[in-house]
Enzyme design. Structure first.
Site, PDB file in Angstrom:
ATOM      1  N   SER A  99       0.369  -1.134   0.151  1.00  0.00           N
ATOM      2  CA  SER A  99       0.022   0.263  -0.087  1.00  0.00           C
ATOM      3  C   SER A  99       0.806   1.247   0.206  1.00  0.00           C
ATOM      4  O   SER A  99       1.563   1.439  -1.007  1.00  0.00           O
ATOM      5  CB  SER A  99      -1.172   0.203   1.085  1.00  0.00           C
ATOM      6  OG  SER A  99      -1.346   1.323   0.640  1.00  0.00           O
ATOM      7  N   ASP A 274      -4.218   5.283  -2.764  1.00  0.00           N
ATOM      8  CA  ASP A 274      -2.904   5.486  -2.605  1.00  0.00           C
ATOM      9  C   ASP A 274      -2.949   3.802  -2.945  1.00  0.00           C
ATOM     10  O   ASP A 274      -3.116   3.493  -4.224  1.00  0.00           O
ATOM     11  CB  ASP A 274      -3.144   4.703  -0.798  1.00  0.00           C
ATOM     12  CG  ASP A 274      -4.436   3.891  -0.953  1.00  0.00           C
ATOM     13  OD1 ASP A 274      -4.683   3.305  -1.620  1.00  0.00           O
ATOM     14  OD2 ASP A 274      -4.348   2.888   0.305  1.00  0.00           O
ATOM     15  N   ASP A 276      -2.725   0.565  -3.300  1.00  0.00           N
ATOM     16  CA  ASP A 276      -3.140  -0.059  -3.599  1.00  0.00           C
ATOM     17  C   ASP A 276      -4.679   0.167  -3.877  1.00  0.00           C
ATOM     18  O   ASP A 276      -5.594  -1.176  -4.492  1.00  0.00           O
ATOM     19  CB  ASP A 276      -3.504  -2.048  -3.248  1.00  0.00           C
ATOM     20  CG  ASP A 276      -3.720  -1.206  -1.526  1.00  0.00           C
ATOM     21  OD1 ASP A 276      -3.737   0.176  -1.532  1.00  0.00           O
ATOM     22  OD2 ASP A 276      -3.883  -1.735  -0.778  1.00  0.00           O
ATOM     23  N   ASP A 278      -7.038   0.738  -2.380  1.00  0.00           N
ATOM     24  CA  ASP A 278      -8.705   0.440  -1.537  1.00  0.00           C
ATOM     25  C   ASP A 278      -8.758   1.355  -0.988  1.00  0.00           C
ATOM     26  O   ASP A 278      -9.542   1.574   0.071  1.00  0.00           O
ATOM     27  CB  ASP A 278      -8.381  -0.748  -0.473  1.00  0.00           C
ATOM     28  CG  ASP A 278      -7.669  -0.761   0.174  1.00  0.00           C
ATOM     29  OD1 ASP A 278      -6.717   0.925   0.092  1.00  0.00           O
ATOM     30  OD2 ASP A 278      -6.738  -0.968   1.555  1.00  0.00           O
TER      31      ASP A 278
END
Length: 486
Positions: A99, A274, A276, A278
């Site tokens: 992340s 961000d 990744d 999510d």
């Protein structure tokens, strides 16, 4: 195993490359995951980091050797793994991602069948124990096989070169590469009515992370349906070297590129993700960053309008705005401990339609109760079109009604002592004491929440008031001074 594995955290796996997280450790995790879950089918994916593919292939080798069939969806965001796990009906899913962590870190996020999260006491600790128990001789022998008997150091992969040969994985008959992108896009667009969209210009900043390809696929589908939307793309191309820095819009110093692009292009609003994706972060037409707290209220209202009597889950750091909006709209507000595992568990228990955290994690019942960084902006875009209001106008009255400090972190020598100081002074004066997560105290027209980090000597403070910005600012300074009075 001679040394314990140290990359297991409370809710996921994160560690420094070559010391905490290696291809050997990834193999062990894969093997242990399949054993612990008795998983026969597992979907895997990886973010854009150069080290994510080597880790994913080692992970896949472990899964295969433990008897699982692996479907690799390639470079993907965490939510694509959540979607694929539920959509394909497999026994588990693993996303290799760090992340927003520094470049020399990586990690994994793990889910069971149905995309149910795996945390410490729901299987993660057991996977760690199994991974550590595997014999060195067995692990080293299997890695040598998958490395095609090359003499390599399983720890020396930081340059991103995959030691495991993909053809050896494929030759087992237990590894395949497949894409769920078209089905994922169809599901994303099911949350909105495309006929509601009017002309929009939107800045999107993927931060050179994994969001770019997913956004491109969504854009293609929207344009095919004649949605009049234009995307201004910033740092869009996926690049594991992160030439513009690690994407983490939660940090104020990382917001300028998105804000400047919004103002320069005259966009209706901006979005940044961000690594990744999510989480998504929103900016109004003036380039002003909008705290996730106020987006929770907007999305809650949107869902209640579509689903009367909806239950809405929220975290206890700041909540007066959310509670007021949900109650006024006819929904049921339900407080939950902070953290994705707690939010998801409570949503399942209550069958809540939506859950939101001020940290920009947004959870959706129809998305297997998981968090998504794409669904929120789609809903906001639809709201802007339907209400014929700017994003700024939709949130400014709420910010005025319930101003908040945002989360302020204090790194201390003794966090426990700081918590005792604040508790001793303020708790006797409080009209409401809330210990859902940390210490929450209410004083009529203002309140605060104080949480201690589980992993470092840090105290996290959030303050809000009812319609009184000077009071909120005054009390923030007052509580902070006591926290930091070491």
């Amino acid at each position: 195993m001679a040394n314990p594995i140290t990359c297991f955290k409370a809710y996921d796996i994160r560690g420094e490359l070559n010391s905490q997280l290696t291809e050997e450790v990834a193999y062990r995790i894969g093997y242990a995951f399949a054993e612990e879950l008795d998983a026969k089918t597992v979907v895997v994916g990886s973010d854009v980091r150069l080290t994510s593919t080597p880790l994913k292939l080692a992970l896949s080798a472990g899964l295969i050797d433990a008897g699982a069939k692996v479907t690799d969806i390639g470079m993907a965001g965490t939510e694509e793994i959540y979607f694929a796990t539920k959509h394909l009906g497999v026994d588990g899913g693993i996303e290799v991602t760090a992340s927003h962590n520094p470049i020399n870190y990586n990690g994994m996020k793990l889910v069971k069948a149905g995309s149910i999260p795996i945390s410490g006491d729901t299987g993660l600790n057991a996977i760690k124990e199994r991974a550590e128990a595997l014999s060195d001789k067995f692990v080293n022998g299997r890695l040598a096989h998958y490395f095609n008997n090359e003499t390599v150091d399983a720890n020396a992969f930081f340059n991103g070169n995959a030691h495991i040969h993909k053809d050896l994985l494929s030759s087992t008959g237990q590894y395949e590469e497949s894409s769920c992108m078209s089905d994922y896009v169809e599901h994303m667009l099911s949350y909105v009515n495309l006929d509601n969209f009017t002309s929009l210009k939107v800045v999107v900043n993927a931060g050179n992370g994994s969001a770019g390809p997913a956004l491109d696929a969504i854009e293609k589908a929207m344009l095919a349906n004649n949605v009049p939307i234009e995307f201004i793309k910033v740092h869009h191309n996926a690049d594991g070297t992160f030439p513009n820095g690690i994407p983490n819009p939660l940090l104020p110093e990382n917001r300028a590129d998105t804000a400047d692009a919004v103002k320069a292009s005259g966009a209706d609003f901006g979005i940044a993700w961000d690594g990744d994706f999510d989480r998504c972060f929103l900016f109004d037409a003036d380039g002003e960053f909008i705290e996730g707290y106020y987006i929770v209220g907007l999305l809650a209202e949107a869902f209640i309008e579509k689903n009367t009597d909806s239950k809405i889950i929220y975290d206890p750091r700041v909540y007066w705005n959310t509670e007021a909006i949900v109650a006024n709209a006819g929904g049921t507000p339900i407080k939950s401990k902070t953290g994705h595992a707690f939010i998801k568990e409570r949503m399942r228990k209550e069958d809540a339609v939506y859950g939101g955290e001020m940290s920009a994690h947004h959870y959706f019942r129809d998305f297997a109760y998981c968090d998504s960084g794409m669904i929120p902006w789609l809903l906001i875009a639809e709201l802007v079109c339907v209400k014929k209001q700017t994003l700024a106008s939709m949130v400014k009255e709420r910010i005025k009604a319930f101003p908040s400090s945002g989360e302020i972190n204090s790194k201390l020598n003794d966090a426990d002592a700081a918590l005792e100081r604040v508790t001793g002074k303020y708790q006797p004066l409080a009209s409401v004491v809330d210990t859902t997560d940390g210490l929450g105290l209410e004083f009529g027209t203002w309140r605060f929440n104080l949480r201690k980090s589980n992993t470092e000597p840090v105290i996290r403070l959030n303050v809000e008031s009812k319609g009184d910005i000077p009071l909120m600012e005054e009390k923030t300074k007052e509580v902070l001074a006591l926290i930091r009075a070491e």
